[in-house]
Design a protein around this motif. Structure first.
Motif, PDB file in Angstrom:
ATOM      1  N   SER A  88      -7.212  19.822  10.312  1.00  0.00           N
ATOM      2  CA  SER A  88      -6.197  20.858  10.083  1.00  0.00           C
ATOM      3  C   SER A  88      -4.851  20.405  10.603  1.00  0.00           C
ATOM      4  O   SER A  88      -3.813  20.617   9.969  1.00  0.00           O
ATOM      5  CB  SER A  88      -6.596  22.148  10.783  1.00  0.00           C
ATOM      6  OG  SER A  88      -7.774  22.647  10.245  1.00  0.00           O
ATOM      7  N   ASP A 112      -6.857  23.562   3.131  1.00  0.00           N
ATOM      8  CA  ASP A 112      -7.513  23.430   4.434  1.00  0.00           C
ATOM      9  C   ASP A 112      -8.810  24.224   4.439  1.00  0.00           C
ATOM     10  O   ASP A 112      -8.806  25.426   4.647  1.00  0.00           O
ATOM     11  CB  ASP A 112      -6.596  23.907   5.556  1.00  0.00           C
ATOM     12  CG  ASP A 112      -7.198  23.635   6.928  1.00  0.00           C
ATOM     13  OD1 ASP A 112      -8.199  22.889   7.000  1.00  0.00           O
ATOM     14  OD2 ASP A 112      -6.683  24.169   7.922  1.00  0.00           O
ATOM     15  N   GLU A 113      -9.911  23.543   4.224  1.00  0.00           N
ATOM     16  CA  GLU A 113     -11.227  24.178   4.163  1.00  0.00           C
ATOM     17  C   GLU A 113     -11.180  25.508   3.423  1.00  0.00           C
ATOM     18  O   GLU A 113     -11.560  26.542   3.966  1.00  0.00           O
ATOM     19  CB  GLU A 113     -11.763  24.414   5.589  1.00  0.00           C
ATOM     20  CG  GLU A 113     -11.839  23.138   6.386  1.00  0.00           C
ATOM     21  CD  GLU A 113     -12.799  23.248   7.562  1.00  0.00           C
ATOM     22  OE1 GLU A 113     -13.711  24.071   7.481  1.00  0.00           O
ATOM     23  OE2 GLU A 113     -12.631  22.492   8.523  1.00  0.00           O
TER      24      GLU A 113
HETATM   25 MG   LIG Z   1      -9.478  23.146  10.773  1.00  0.00          MG
END
Ligand SMILES: [Mg+2]
Ligand SMILES: Nc1ncnc2c1ncn2[C@@H]1O[C@H](COP(=O)(O)OP(=O)(O)OP(=O)(O)O)[C@@H](O)[C@H]1O
Lengths: 668, 343
Positions: free
Chosen positions: B69, B190-191
């Motif tokens: 991240s 991000d995910e």
């Molecule tokens: Mg993360």
């Protein structure tokens, strides 16, 4: 309290038991030290009582008091020459007076040459109902309508509106300054670190401490009332709004940043809308604080319903006091409900897409009707004047007066016995120890006690505050006030624990009692004095009972929450091992809710203190009485101001001791 | 250089006071925990370099806390990097002024978040139009554009719902549409799907594949789910404790894990689904037959298996016209059978 020292029951699961054993040992050490201090104090008191008590007569002034008087005089003399006083303080003062006067002529006072305000009775009702509907919905509108009708029927139309004006002007100032400040605080750690302690201090001070210093600069009248009220009511909106803004979901703010928004865009499109509801909660708290201070500001000639209450308390006219405080209660409930409804409303209103049109139509109708009512009230005197009937004020005043006289007469002997027993059995001996010991003995003993229950930092704060109190020349009076406070706080805790445990253990009790406590908490402290004056006339006892009543709701709620928070499994384990209810309460629930109980004591103490000071109005004596006298007699102004300073010091001292004691128990 | 949509050189991000005093000293080489003990700083990204080609789907993978991240936020300086170079579309990001940086975020790079980050007080259409509003587009125009992208992600009919009235998958479609609506050249994820349940997650992965083939954006995709990485990624970067461990195509990573960390990661992978012929072929020996079928080097083993096993002769692997090597039945069986043994 003996429960913590007793050996833990075998029934409790190991971790809490161990925890309590540790606590028990430590508190035994502390208890021993406390006992030593108290015994030493009592010994010195017996030997030295009456010496070096620093007692001064009612009209006696110290050099410091005279110096304060001279400061007032020189401030008054410089008002037209000193640039800061003339344009700074003077400018603010003139602006506020003009604003309040303008609003009063608009709705509550005859606007010369008219015999009525610009907007008369019906017009005001129309406009306020419209505002209530727009910000808070239909139910709030009905509540506002009923409240306004009640103000008229109680015979306090103008004064009610005056109180509303002072309150709302102060709230407006709080929001206008507080919201930007909250935004800055939420964004900057540095600003936060500076502002938060200042807000803490503002919130620690009892309302009475604000009156004298502000009167020094702003004189007495509407401007001083508005400034006092605004200062007192300022912290909640800033705190709550800053908290709300700071806790807006960070992902959402980040998403906005990732799309290239400017800080201003983030604020406008993300942070403010998402924190809106919390911000309105802050406005609600600020409004309630403002209302309570605005009533007390009657003592410095603030316009509004506080005036008749203050006068009636002074002349012990119970009927008038009851009617006027009924008006205040109605105002409190009205403002609380409307601002609460407003916080819920915003989102709901935008959500219901289809009813938006309906609402718009209703608003349009409302605007037209309110306009028509305003027109009527400007054109016809019947619409501008408050109707003579129904008159609820007179019968209520008469009835309560009679009831109060009857009660006091009939139970004269028993209430007198109660008061005497209380005074001779509890209050006087304690007061004698605190106030009749030589000052250095009491001061040292207090330092030692602060150190034992709250640690080294508390000793430092206590020492500083003691020095300030000594400096004001009112040590003896301060010890009297402290006595009253301690006694009232002890009773508050007794009630809080009994009722709190009862509420914490029974859901039904909780659902019945809690709303009552919530409502009691919204009432301004002034109002609490009235029923007890009706029952017990003016006395120290009355002040104490009022203080207990004022502080109990907060303390009860904290204890109840603590009891409720005790893990049900632990309670079940205790019960399954055959503990009686009493054993469960004293050996499991109370010890495990210890943190909440200490917090309740902390809050209870501060609430009690602020009310004890106000109790100076009804025979409570001590520092609060000196503050009141300071406004009544010009030559005692300096002494009253000194009393205000002593109150501040005492408040800070109690707050620090209570706070450090809480963090200490929190750690164990 | 210019055909890279994004390149990153020696990027560092160290959290903590005096973070800037760490890079370039001996402390920088310490493992994370020791650095933390010595200086109180956390090295979230350590000396990472990579390039992403135009139109590529570039996946960054690693365990929780490995710095994914942080890395992706450094790309547009949502988190300010401590050291290193970032070039997007030929422009140096770290030297951009605040205003220029905002331009970059408004027009070139858009991001999709794990927890969606939608505005709860706005309807779907206003959420999707949000980026355009930030740019200063008028209401009618941005609503028209937003409607297009709502349609593209399959949310037509929900324009006037509020986020909390939608399921998680639908909310993430809103997030996707919001990022797409600004028509960026690079998209960062991000995910985005780890908060969704497995079925919806699969739908959303397919959605990304479809969108990628339709709009052809460069994508940097963070995940800690290997199957997601293998499914979406043209190339995969694996991180551990802030450091780059390996970059390569899915087959490369499965076939030649750089170390035990990566080997552990890929141990559960169905190898035949990922490995291409290039990774199982060998040079022909003198007595090998060279009459088998010809197949491209990037064909996946599973797709080649049937035909290869059916044929008498080993498969000839070509890259275009060039002969690279052969794959015999043994090689195919090793991949397929080893996998069944593992399962
Ligand atoms: Mg993360
Ligand atoms: N603001 C911060 N301050 C200090 N340390 C941070 C901060 N943000 C992240 N870290 C640390 O940096 C390291 C990398 O965090 P990061 O969030 O980038 O990991 P991640 O790979 O995204 O993990 P996850 O899969 O859990 O999202 C972690 O050790 C984390 O504790």
């Amino acid at each position: 309290m003996t429960t913590t020292a007793s050996p833990p029951t075998r029934t409790v699961s190991p971790p809490p038991a161990q925890q309590r054993r540790g606590l028990g040992l430590r508190s035994f050490g502390r208890r021993g030290a406390l006992a030593v201090v108290v015994v030493a104090w009592l010994g010195l008191w017996t030997a030295l009582r009456g010496r070096a008590t620093l007692e001064i007569g009612g009209a006696e002034l110290t050099g410091f008091h005279e110096w304060l008087d001279r400061q007032r005089d020189s401030l008054a003399a410089q008002r037209d020459t000193n640039w800061l006083l003339q344009y700074g303080v003077g400018g603010i003062s003139d602006g506020l007076n003009a604003t309040v006067d303008f609003l009063r002529e608009l709705i509550s006072e005859p606007a010369f040459p008219r015999p009525f305000p610009e907007i008369g009775y019906l017009g005001v009702i129309g406009v306020f109902c419209l505002i209530a509907y727009a910000v808070a919905g239909l139910r709030s509108m009905l509540l506002v309508l009923v409240s306004l009708l009640a103000f008229g029927a109680l015979g306090y139309w103008e004064l009610s509106l005056d109180l509303l004006i002072v309150t709302l002007v102060a709230v407006t100032i709080c929001v206008l300054i507080g919201l930007p400040l909250a935004i800055v605080m939420a964004r900057s750690r540095k600003v936060d670190a500076v502002v938060t302690p200042a807000l803490d201090l503002l919130q620690t001070l009892p309302s009475f401490a604000y009156l004298a210093p502000l009167a020094l600069f702003f004189g007495i009248g509407p401007a001083a009332a508005v400034v006092t009220t605004a200062l007192y009511a300022f912290p909640p909106v800033v705190r709550v709004a800053a908290h709300g803004i700071r806790h807006v979901a960070p992902t959402t703010v980040e998403a906005s940043r990732s799309l290239g928004s400017t800080p201003w865009q983030q604020l406008r499109t993300v942070q403010l809308p998402m924190a809106k509801r919390t911000i309105v909660v802050g406005v609600n708290q600020t409004t309630m604080a403002a209302l309570s201070m605005a009533t007390i500001a009657a003592l410095i000639n603030g316009p509004g319903l506080g005036q008749p209450v203050a006068q009636a308390l002074q002349s012990l006219d119970v009927g008038a006091a009851v009617v006027a405080s009924l008006g205040i209660v109605i105002m409190a409930v009205m403002l609380d409900r409307v601002t609460t409804a407003a916080s819920v409303r915003g989102e709901l209103a935008t959500r219901r897409g289809d009813s938006a049109r309906l609402r718009r139509t209703a608003l349009a109708v409302g605007v037209v009707s309110a306009g028509y009512l305003v027109y009527l009230s400007r054109t016809f005197s019947w619409a501008a004047d408050v109707p003579e009937s129904p008159d609820l004020g007179t019968p209520i005043a008469d009835a309560t007066s009679d009831a109060s006289d009857w009660f006091i007469d009939t139970f004269r002997d028993s209430t007198q016995a109660l008061k005497d027993g209380f005074s001779y059995g509890l209050l006087n001996p304690l007061q004698s120890v605190l106030a009749d010991s030589p000052w250095f003995v009491s001061a040292t003993a207090l330092l030692a006690i602060a150190g034992i229950i709250a640690g080294r930092r508390a000793v430092v704060s206590t020492a500083i505050c003691e020095l300030v109190i000594l400096g004001t020349g009112l040590w003896n009076e301060a010890m009297n006030t402290l006595t009253t406070t301690l006694v009232a706080a002890a009773f508050t805790m007794l009630i809080a624990i009994v009722v709190g445990v009862w509420m914490g253990r029974g859901r039904l009790v909780d659902t019945v009692v809690r709303p009552l406590l919530d409502t009691l908490q919204t009432l301004p402290p002034f109002v609490y004095l009235v029923p007890f004056v009706a029952l017990f006339a003016a006395s120290r006892f009355t002040a104490i009972v009022a203080a207990v009543a004022f502080a109990a709701p907060v303390a009860i709620k904290l204890v109840a929450d603590g009891i409720r928070g005790v893990s049900p499994t632990t309670v079940e384990a205790a019960r399954s091992a055959g503990s009686s209810s009493w054993q469960t309460i004293t050996k499991v629930q109370l010890p495990m809710a210890r943190g909440s109980v200490v917090l309740a004591a902390n809050q209870g103490l501060l609430y009690v203190f602020s009310m004890v000071v106000i109790g100076g109005l009804v025979g409570g004596g001590g520092l609060g009485y000196l503050v009141v006298l300071g406004f009544r007699q010009a030559e005692l102004f300096g002494k009253g101001l000194a009393a205000g300073i002593a109150i501040t010091a005492l408040a800070v001292m109690l707050d620090r001791i209570a706070r450090y004691a809480v963090t200490r128990t929190g750690r164990t | 250089m210019s055909d890279h949509a994004l390149s990153v050189r020696e990027l560092w991000k160290i959290f903590g006071a005096r973070a800037d005093r760490v890079v370039g000293t001996a402390d920088a080489d310490l493992p994370r925990s020791e650095l933390k003990e010595r200086t109180g700083c956390v090295a979230a990204v350590k000396d990472v370099s990579f390039d992403v080609d135009k139109g590529e789907v570039f996946v960054v993978m690693g365990l929780s806390g490995s710095g994914k991240s942080t890395l992706v936020r450094c790309l547009t300086r949502l988190i300010e990097p401590t050291a290193g170079e970032i070039v997007i579309d030929g422009e140096d990001v770290r030297s951009m002024s605040t205003a220029r940086l905002r331009e970059l975020r408004r027009h070139h790079v858009a991001m999709v978040f794990q927890h969606f980050g939608l505005l709860p007080h706005r309807t779907v259409v206003d959420n999707v139009a949000y980026g355009l509003e930030i740019r200063g587009l008028g209401k009618a125009e941005r609503h028209a554009k937003a409607a297009e992208y709502i349609d593209l992600v399959g949310l037509t009919g929900n324009e006037h719902s509020y986020p909390d009235q939608l399921s998680g998958g639908m909310q993430q479609r809103v997030g996707l549409a919001r990022a797409l609506a600004v028509n960026p050249t690079v998209m960062l994820f991000d995910e985005p799907f780890s908060a969704l349940d497995p079925l919806i997650r699969r739908d959303m992965q397919n959605e990304v594949i479809r969108l990628h083939s339709e709009v052809g954006k460069t994508m940097v995709f963070i995940t800690h789910d290997l199957s997601e990485a293998l499914k979406l990624g043209d190339r995969i970067l694996i991180m551990r404790d802030g450091e780059l461990v390996q970059v390569g195509s899915p087959a490369e990573i499965v076939a030649q894990p750089a170390d035990d960390y990566v080997r552990d990661f890929v141990s559960e992978v169905p190898r035949s689904h990922v490995l291409t012929l290039r990774w199982v072929m060998r040079d022909p020996l003198p007595d090998d037959s060279l009459e088998g079928p010809v197949m491209p080097a990037d064909r996946v083993v599973r797709d080649a298996a049937r035909e290869a096993l059916d044929s008498e002769h080993p498969v000839r692997v070509h890259d275009g016209d060039m002969f690279l090597g052969i794959v015999d039945d043994d090689a195919i069986l090793r991949v397929v059978v080893a996998e069944e043994g593992a399962a």
